[in-house]
Scaffold this motif. Structure first.
Motif, mmCIF file in Angstrom:
data_model
loop_
_atom_site.group_PDB
_atom_site.id
_atom_site.type_symbol
_atom_site.label_atom_id
_atom_site.label_comp_id
_atom_site.label_asym_id
_atom_site.label_seq_id
_atom_site.Cartn_x
_atom_site.Cartn_y
_atom_site.Cartn_z
ATOM 1 N N LYS A 143 16.695 -5.419 -7.086
ATOM 2 C CA LYS A 143 16.097 -6.404 -6.214
ATOM 3 C C LYS A 143 16.778 -7.669 -6.510
ATOM 4 O O LYS A 143 16.883 -8.530 -5.655
ATOM 5 N N LEU A 144 16.997 -8.153 -7.797
ATOM 6 C CA LEU A 144 17.389 -9.233 -8.121
ATOM 7 C C LEU A 144 18.794 -9.698 -7.567
ATOM 8 O O LEU A 144 19.267 -10.722 -7.265
ATOM 9 N N LEU A 145 19.653 -8.361 -7.505
ATOM 10 C CA LEU A 145 21.138 -8.441 -7.325
ATOM 11 C C LEU A 145 21.166 -8.982 -5.862
ATOM 12 O O LEU A 145 22.155 -9.464 -5.237
ATOM 13 N N ALA A 146 20.247 -8.337 -5.062
ATOM 14 C CA ALA A 146 20.206 -8.807 -3.485
ATOM 15 C C ALA A 146 19.532 -9.971 -3.006
ATOM 16 O O ALA A 146 19.523 -10.508 -1.961
ATOM 17 N N ALA A 147 18.896 -10.657 -4.208
ATOM 18 C CA ALA A 147 18.128 -12.054 -4.102
ATOM 19 C C ALA A 147 18.745 -13.166 -3.684
ATOM 20 O O ALA A 147 19.804 -13.238 -4.067
ATOM 21 N N LYS A 148 18.440 -13.987 -2.736
ATOM 22 C CA LYS A 148 19.044 -15.239 -2.389
ATOM 23 C C LYS A 148 19.007 -16.270 -3.579
ATOM 24 O O LYS A 148 17.841 -16.378 -4.115
ATOM 25 N N ASN A 149 20.001 -16.814 -3.852
ATOM 26 C CA ASN A 149 20.074 -17.988 -4.827
ATOM 27 C C ASN A 149 19.830 -17.501 -6.330
ATOM 28 O O ASN A 149 19.622 -18.191 -7.269
ATOM 29 N N VAL A 150 19.982 -16.263 -6.528
ATOM 30 C CA VAL A 150 20.051 -15.589 -7.849
ATOM 31 C C VAL A 150 21.197 -14.892 -8.215
ATOM 32 O O VAL A 150 22.073 -14.505 -7.358
ATOM 33 N N TYR A 151 21.963 -15.511 -9.198
ATOM 34 C CA TYR A 151 23.392 -15.011 -9.743
ATOM 35 C C TYR A 151 23.189 -14.697 -11.344
ATOM 36 O O TYR A 151 22.375 -14.661 -11.782
ATOM 37 N N PHE A 152 24.187 -13.914 -11.329
ATOM 38 C CA PHE A 152 24.141 -13.108 -12.629
ATOM 39 C C PHE A 152 25.538 -13.435 -13.469
ATOM 40 O O PHE A 152 26.517 -13.512 -12.815
ATOM 41 N N VAL A 153 25.426 -13.549 -14.680
ATOM 42 C CA VAL A 153 26.370 -13.803 -15.804
ATOM 43 C C VAL A 153 27.014 -12.359 -15.864
ATOM 44 O O VAL A 153 26.334 -11.365 -15.865
ATOM 45 N N PRO A 154 28.396 -12.155 -15.585
ATOM 46 C CA PRO A 154 28.941 -10.666 -15.570
ATOM 47 C C PRO A 154 28.578 -10.047 -16.797
ATOM 48 O O PRO A 154 28.182 -10.650 -17.751
ATOM 49 N N PHE A 155 28.150 -8.777 -16.685
ATOM 50 C CA PHE A 155 27.457 -8.033 -17.568
ATOM 51 C C PHE A 155 28.348 -6.513 -17.533
ATOM 52 O O PHE A 155 29.011 -6.032 -16.930
ATOM 53 N N GLY A 156 27.982 -5.915 -18.796
ATOM 54 C CA GLY A 156 28.594 -4.433 -19.095
ATOM 55 C C GLY A 156 27.708 -3.727 -19.972
ATOM 56 O O GLY A 156 26.853 -4.353 -20.662
ATOM 57 N N GLN A 157 28.023 -2.524 -20.374
ATOM 58 C CA GLN A 157 27.383 -1.611 -21.327
ATOM 59 C C GLN A 157 27.659 -1.986 -22.382
ATOM 60 O O GLN A 157 29.126 -1.804 -22.639
ATOM 61 N N ASP A 158 27.201 -2.330 -23.313
ATOM 62 C CA ASP A 158 27.315 -3.061 -24.588
ATOM 63 C C ASP A 158 27.384 -1.596 -25.535
ATOM 64 O O ASP A 158 28.475 -1.820 -26.486
ATOM 65 N N ASP A 159 26.758 -0.367 -25.454
ATOM 66 C CA ASP A 159 27.026 0.612 -26.030
ATOM 67 C C ASP A 159 26.541 1.854 -25.225
ATOM 68 O O ASP A 159 25.448 2.459 -25.338
#
Length: 194
Positions: A143-159
């Motif tokens: 939902k947040l990935l598709a939300a307007k004006n919401v951005y993410f610091v790039p992320f990954g699987q830590d383990d």
């Protein structure tokens, strides 16, 4: 784009194991000349863990920003109409806060500041740190990935072996993500190997 003079809200939630990676980014924003407005969740204010005591964390945030902490919903509310931000950051952002933000629940100072920023059509940058992003919280993340004006610091699987549903932001990419978000762009690639 430069962050000098930009007014950046910096909200911290209860992913205590991530603070050692988060505090240096707070300092980096200060070094870049941003005006950082610190906002802390109730969990940050009151929870002592093996990663440190709440009082020590709060003092560290004050020491870095040289500002009083916004620590209640009424203190955060003016960040909408009266004292707007250029960008709101939540770092780290727990799975609990992800689920609340995705479903419009505003029960902490950090989430109120984020809501106030969206009201002003300004960017909100999320630096997630959660063990269930690829589990039950996956729908909230989507939902947040598709939300307007919401951005993410790039992320990954830590383990991926021991914690296959866990995702953590690459905190060192926070300043670059903020710059991109202020320009209306998601820093890419979003998914990065840990």
């Amino acid at each position: 784009m430069d962050l000098k003079g930009k007014r950046i809200g910096f909200g911290l939630t209860g992913s205590h194991c991530t603070y050692d990676e988060t505090f240096p980014q707070l300092q980096t924003l200060m070094d870049l000349g941003a005006e950082v407005v610190p906002i802390v969740s109730y969990t940050v204010q009151s929870t002592d863990t093996k990663f440190g005591d709440a009082a020590d964390h709060l003092n560290k945030i004050r020491e870095i920003t040289q500002k009083s902490l916004i620590s209640s919903i009424p203190e955060a509310e003016p960040l909408g109409p009266k004292e707007p931000l250029d960008c709101m950051v939540i770092a780290p952002m727990t799975g609990n806060s992800i689920s609340k933000f995705a479903n419009a629940l505003t029960d902490s100072p950090v989430l109120m500041a984020a809501k106030a920023t969206l009201r002003n059509r300004k960017p909100v940058v999320l630096a997630i740190s959660t063990n269930d992003a690829l589990g039950l919280n996956g729908t909230n993340l989507a939902k947040l990935l598709a939300a307007k004006n919401v951005y993410f610091v790039p992320f990954g699987q830590d383990d991926p072996v021991k914690k296959p549903t866990s995702l953590v932001a690459h905190m060192n990419l926070l300043p670059e993500t903020i710059k991109s978000a202020i320009e209306g762009q998601q820093l890419q690639p979003l998914l990065r190997q840990y």
